[in-house]
Scaffold this active site. Structure first.
Site, PDB file in Angstrom:
ATOM      1  CG  ASP A  16      -1.844  -0.959   0.893  1.00 16.48           C
ATOM      2  OD1 ASP A  16      -1.891  -1.449  -0.099  1.00 16.48           O
ATOM      3  OD2 ASP A  16      -2.876  -1.022   1.568  1.00 16.48           O
ATOM      4  N   GLY A  42      -3.572  -5.429   1.218  1.00 12.82           N
ATOM      5  CA  GLY A  42      -3.941  -6.354  -0.182  1.00 12.82           C
ATOM      6  C   GLY A  42      -5.097  -6.901   1.027  1.00 12.82           C
ATOM      7  CG  ASN A 186     -19.289  -2.462   2.339  1.00 13.39           C
ATOM      8  OD1 ASN A 186     -19.949  -1.707   1.639  1.00 13.39           O
ATOM      9  ND2 ASN A 186     -17.847  -2.056   1.880  1.00 13.39           N
ATOM     10  CG  ASP A 238      -9.449  -5.817   4.434  1.00 12.49           C
ATOM     11  OD1 ASP A 238     -10.042  -6.105   3.974  1.00 12.49           O
ATOM     12  OD2 ASP A 238      -8.134  -5.301   3.700  1.00 12.49           O
TER      13      ASP A 238
END
Ligand code: RIB
Length: 290
Positions: A16, A42, A186, A238
């Site tokens: 990231d 990830g 979500n 995550d």
């Protein structure tokens, strides 16, 4: 003590590139970043680390680039006690995600997939998938590979948890929903899937700062999130998914509670790959919440 659950996480691994800004740019505008950092990420790797820290025995099946980034990310997952049997290393660059985080802790993400796009089912991966209690996947790797992993899990009687994220912008194979035993979405993803969620046996919907809810064959449940002042919400979903999988053996309600607490603790730590709390930190926050 009962033996820890064995979880295979099938999915993406990225580096990231995190840019912190006061607010994200409008189309056509340039804004200056306050800082830039390279961090592990990830969705797949983040979920694997979250499940391992929560106490599960985790194998990550992903595709790393044959570059320095891939080597760093492999080493880092091993240090987190995440096994890599079934993972592959392919020529070319590792996946990267460009993440812009604003002063409210919200983010936008763009992912050049790199090696993630080459993830495919192999004999080694198949053998891992048949020897675990559950498989957890997300949608940042090729659909064909995910469907193969879901078919192997179904044939082996292994529970398949699909975190339907990111929701595909175009058509996707129906097996991604049909072969999922548990779906985690979500609110936005739930809206986009609409009626297609109806067929799923267990559906978990995360509600951000409001917690999460569950519906399954034996009814419904909801869990609040402890109130926190988030510094970075990246990766909280995550962490939720990884902790939910690691806690599934406790029953859906307890798994929902643990995951909601872990997701909110994750927003207190900057970066996606390193924000998962330990099992002890989750227990402690749950005691305080009571
Ligand atoms: O969910 C957060 C993750 O999405 C980041 O770590 C980034 O790599 C993207 O995959």
């Amino acid at each position: 003590m009962a033996s820890p659950p064995r979880v295979a996480v099938f999915g993406s691994v990225n580096q990231d590139l995190v840019l912190r800004v006061q607010r994200p740019p409008h189309p056509g505008e340039t804004v200056m970043a306050k800082s830039v950092e390279r961090l592990p990420g990830g969705k797949g790797a983040n979920q694997a680390v979250a499940a391992a820290r929560a106490g599960a025995l985790v194998q990550f099946i992903g595709s790393f680039g044959e570059d320095e980034v891939g080597a760093v990310l492999r080493g880092r997952l091993r240090r987190e006690k995440v096994g890599l049997t079934g993972s592959m290393t392919v020529p070319g660059p590792n996946g990267v995600a460009v993440i812009i985080v604003d002063d409210t802790g919200e983010n936008v993400i763009v992912v050049p997939p790199g090696a993630n796009d080459k993830l495919a089912m192999t004999e080694a991966a198949e053998s891992v998938l048949t020897r675990v209690d559950m498989m957890l996947c997300q949608l940042e790797v090729p659909f064909e590979a995910i469907v193969d992993a879901l078919r192997v899990s179904r044939a082996a009687g292994v529970l398949a948890i699909v975190n339907f994220s990111p929701v595909p912008s175009g058509p996707f194979p129906p097996e991604l929903l049909e072969l999922a035993d548990v779906l985690i979405v979500n609110e936005g993803e739930a809206r986009e899937l609409g009626d297609r969620l109806r067929g799923a046996t267990h559906v978990v919907t995360t509600l951000g700062a409001r917690g999460a809810r569950y519906r399954g064959p034996r009814g419904e449940a909801s869990a609040p999130s402890p109130k926190v002042q988030p510094v970075d919400t990246t990766g909280a979903g995550d962490v939720f998914a990884g902790v939910f999988a690691a806690s599934w053996h406790l029953g859906p309600e307890q798994a929902l509670r643990r995951a909601a607490v872990a997701g909110s603790l994750a927003t207190l730590v900057p970066g996606a790959g390193n924000c998962a709390p330990t099992a002890e930190a989750i227990d402690e926050a749950m005691r305080k919440a009571r």
